[in-house]
Design a protein around this motif. Structure first.
Motif, PDB file in Angstrom:
ATOM      1  N   CYS A   1      27.080  59.419 -20.159  1.00 43.11           N
ATOM      2  CA  CYS A   1      26.325  58.520 -19.306  1.00 43.11           C
ATOM      3  C   CYS A   1      26.824  58.597 -17.876  1.00 43.11           C
ATOM      4  CB  CYS A   1      26.436  57.084 -19.817  1.00 43.11           C
ATOM      5  SG  CYS A   1      25.405  56.798 -21.262  1.00 43.11           S
ATOM      6  N   THR A   2      25.871  58.696 -16.945  1.00 44.65           N
ATOM      7  CA  THR A   2      26.166  58.738 -15.522  1.00 44.65           C
ATOM      8  C   THR A   2      25.287  57.682 -14.873  1.00 44.65           C
ATOM      9  OG1 THR A   2      24.585  60.575 -15.542  1.00 44.65           O
ATOM     10  CG2 THR A   2      26.899  61.146 -15.273  1.00 44.65           C
ATOM     11  N   LYS A   3      25.925  56.700 -14.311  1.00 46.71           N
ATOM     12  CA  LYS A   3      25.190  55.569 -13.726  1.00 46.71           C
ATOM     13  C   LYS A   3      24.193  56.062 -12.677  1.00 46.71           C
ATOM     14  CE  LYS A   3      25.764  51.082 -11.622  1.00 46.71           C
ATOM     15  NZ  LYS A   3      26.651  49.987 -11.289  1.00 46.71           N
ATOM     16  N   GLY A   4      22.931  55.717 -12.866  1.00 44.47           N
ATOM     17  CA  GLY A   4      21.911  56.090 -11.890  1.00 44.47           C
ATOM     18  C   GLY A   4      21.372  57.503 -12.028  1.00 44.47           C
ATOM     19  N   VAL A   5      21.976  58.327 -12.892  1.00 44.30           N
ATOM     20  CA  VAL A   5      21.490  59.693 -13.112  1.00 44.30           C
ATOM     21  C   VAL A   5      21.027  59.797 -14.562  1.00 44.30           C
ATOM     22  CG1 VAL A   5      22.102  62.139 -13.184  1.00 44.30           C
ATOM     23  CG2 VAL A   5      23.106  60.670 -11.430  1.00 44.30           C
ATOM     24  N   ARG A   6      19.804  60.238 -14.776  1.00 47.06           N
ATOM     25  CA  ARG A   6      19.268  60.220 -16.139  1.00 47.06           C
ATOM     26  C   ARG A   6      20.150  61.006 -17.105  1.00 47.06           C
ATOM     27  NH1 ARG A   6      14.318  64.306 -17.573  1.00 47.06           N
ATOM     28  NH2 ARG A   6      15.240  66.140 -16.633  1.00 47.06           N
TER      29      ARG A   6
END
Lengths: 96, 493
Positions: B83-88
């Motif tokens: 998971c990468t905040k703000g990146v799908r």
């Protein structure tokens, strides 16, 4: 130890998967073969062997019951396929 | 500056010492991605704009005399499972095609804190279920050594990107070989640490008792360097273990003379490619010439590992993937009548064939009447497999074996025969069941010029011994080779 078509349909229902006719036939055949392969495990007598659910022994981890992440309501709700204000919208579950 | 043959460590040093800007390093990789990734398809999402901004910020910070950490300004790739905040974050699935995580995985948080610049999210088998990266909803990744072949999987995008110089490094995940097998097939280094060494927080779950993140790099030192960055206890993952992280790099270059290397008979089987056997045996001879004592060992339950794994992993997956219900995030079907119908159509349309197959298998193995015969039995067999290793480690320091029974196979060759596909992981799966650390490093090529990997397996939480042996072996055999995909397409060497 093949699996029947009826069993495939039953499992699909449990797993909440709507399978097409083609998938039912394909999975009946493929899962049958895979399960036949699994029968290999019956060669072993494991009656006296303890099960291993985790390879690394661990105990429960406890922490204080406090909020550790901030308000992410909007970021979370913005991923919802359907929302109504600050709620997730879902189909009706109670019959009239 | 041509960065193609530089290691991650060297790129970090060039930036740190001011000979290379983070901006130039980032542009170098973005350019290679635009030249080569059309053919390789190693990225699902290239975070071009964000990478440029992050690189510029790093350069400005450095100009003010501040360095973020050991990876200051260094571009990295990441398997699209983190998971990468703000990146799908898609996990290779239609189900998560538009999912934008509200938080960072711990692995990515640590990379960021160390100063890394994110180039993008790399392709993978859907929900990490596969050994060829062909089950990705976003199309297959191709092997940079031969574009008609698969790169291995499930971290095939990561391994292919590193092999093709489309990112100097990547972090992948390994549930049954998903770091080591693609690393072997793409001719790079892939390290799966001990279960619990790296936090699983924010890593999309497949089989929680087996999943573990680890580095994919072009050198053993880089793997040691990167593992040092991402390892360590995380209170947000209750299975992450609170033990000290040694200085892994300091073990690269230590003498291996006097160490005992176990070679398990069960890993040299009929049906494996002859040239794979030869390359691995040659690697063992090299270790012997370096003064290691070679001991032939037995791991008698190896033959049962695959059946055991294909009960345990799908069982855990069927439970983990129950969360994809079309309510809180992810795909939801267009038209439906009532809740159950919505669930069933959403999951039927959101998941691909291999994921459905494994959910079915796992649901079956856990269902009333079959639980003890399948799942219960598999957990007991898992104990026997772990016991085999612990017994072997009473007399040996590390175990050396092939990573994969074959080199890279052709696209489509095994896709429609699940059992044959599953056999691709026969040498990597036992390690996950036992929770052990293991690395795969290149050990030469077959007659077609395709890379062969050798696996070094260590004791629980003794990654440093693996690095020690792997570094010594790499010094003998030579470091991983980064290739230009077009120039090698479809031809042998």
């Amino acid at each position: 130890m093949a699996i029947t078509r009826e069993e495939v349909l039953h499992i699909a229902r449990l797993a909440r998967l709507a399978l097409t006719e083609d998938e039912v036939s394909l999975f009946t055949e493929q899962l049958g073969k895979i399960l036949d392969y699994m029968a290999k495990l019956n060669e072993l007598d494991v009656a006296d062997v303890e099960p291993t659910a985790h390879a690394i022994e661990m105990t429960n981890v406890l922490r204080e019951d406090v909020v550790t992440n901030g308000d992410q309501r909007e970021e979370i709700l913005s991923n919802a396929p359907d929302r109504s204000g600050d709620c997730f919208r879902v189909p009706r579950i109670l019959e009239d | 500056m041509d960065l193609k043959n530089l290691t991650l460590e060297e790129i970090a040093r060039e930036i740190r010492e001011g000979r290379l800007s983070s901006r130039d390093a980032t542009e170098y990789y973005l350019e290679r991605i635009s030249s080569f990734d059309g053919a390789v398809n190693s990225y699902i999402t290239v975070t071009e704009e964000r990478a440029r901004e992050e690189a510029a910020a790093c350069d400005e910070e450095q100009a003010r005399g501040k360095l973020k950490g050991p990876l200051h300004g260094v571009p990295v790739g990441l398997k699209d499972i983190f998971c990468t905040k703000g990146v799908r974050t898609t996990c290779g699935s239609r189900m998560l095609e538009n999912f934008i995580p509200p938080y960072d995985s711990e692995v990515y948080r640590r990379l960021r804190e160390a100063g890394a610049v994110l180039l993008g999210k790399q392709n993978m088998d859907e929900f990490a279920m596969g050994s060829s990266t062909e089950t990705s909803y976003f199309g297959p990744t191709r092997n940079p050594h031969d574009l008609s072949r698969i790169p291995g999987g499930s971290s095939g995008g990561s391994a292919a990107a590193v092999a093709a110089g489309l990112s100097p490094t990547s972090v992948g995940t390994d549930t049954g070989g998903s770091i080591r097998q693609p690393a072997a097939l793409c001719g790079v280094v892939g390290m799966k640490p001990t279960y619990g060494r790296v936090s699983r927080f924010g890593m999309v779950a497949f089989a929680s008792s087996l999943d573990q993140a680890g580095p994919i790099t072009t050198s053993v030192r880089d793997a040691a360097f990167l593992l040092g960055v991402i390892s360590g206890h995380d209170p947000k993952d209750s299975t992450s273990v609170n033990v000290d992280v040694p200085d892994y790099l300091s073990f690269c270059g230590r003498e291996v003379s006097g160490m005992t290397v176990g070679v398990p008979e069960e890993y040299f089987i009929e049906g494996m490619e002859e040239e794979v056997r030869k390359r691995v045996e040659e690697a063992v001879e090299r270790l012997s010439s370096l003064g290691c004592r070679i001991e032939r060992i037995r791991l008698p339950h190896t033959d049962y590992a695959l059946a055991c794994y294909y009960i345990v992993a799908p069982a855990e997956a069927s439970s983990n993937l129950a969360r994809y219900d079309g309510v809180k995030y992810g795909y939801r079907t267009e038209s439906y009548e009532g809740l159950i119908d919505m669930y069933m159509k959403t999951r039927a349309e959101g998941f691909g064939s291999e994921v459905k197959r494994r959910i079915m298998l796992g649901t079956y193995a856990l269902s009333a009447g079959y639980y003890e015969a399948f799942y219960g039995k598999a957990l007991r067999v898992r104990s026997l497999i772990k016991r085999d290793f612990l017994k072997a480690f009473e007399t040996v320091d590390v175990i050396v074996a092939p990573t994969s029974p074959t080199t890279a196979f052709g696209l489509g060759e095994r896709l429609h025969d699940p059992l044959t596909m599953y056999l691709s992981d026969i040498f990597t799966i036992p390690v996950n069941l036992a929770g052990l650390p293991a690395i795969s490093i290149p050990c030469g090529e077959d007659g077609k010029g395709l890379p062969v990997g050798v696996q070094i397996i260590g004791k629980h939480f003794r990654e440093e011994e693996i690095f020690q042996v792997a570094f010594a072996l790499e010094s003998e055999l030579g470091r991983a080779r980064v290739v230009d995909p077009e120039s090698t397409a479809g031809e042998g060497e």
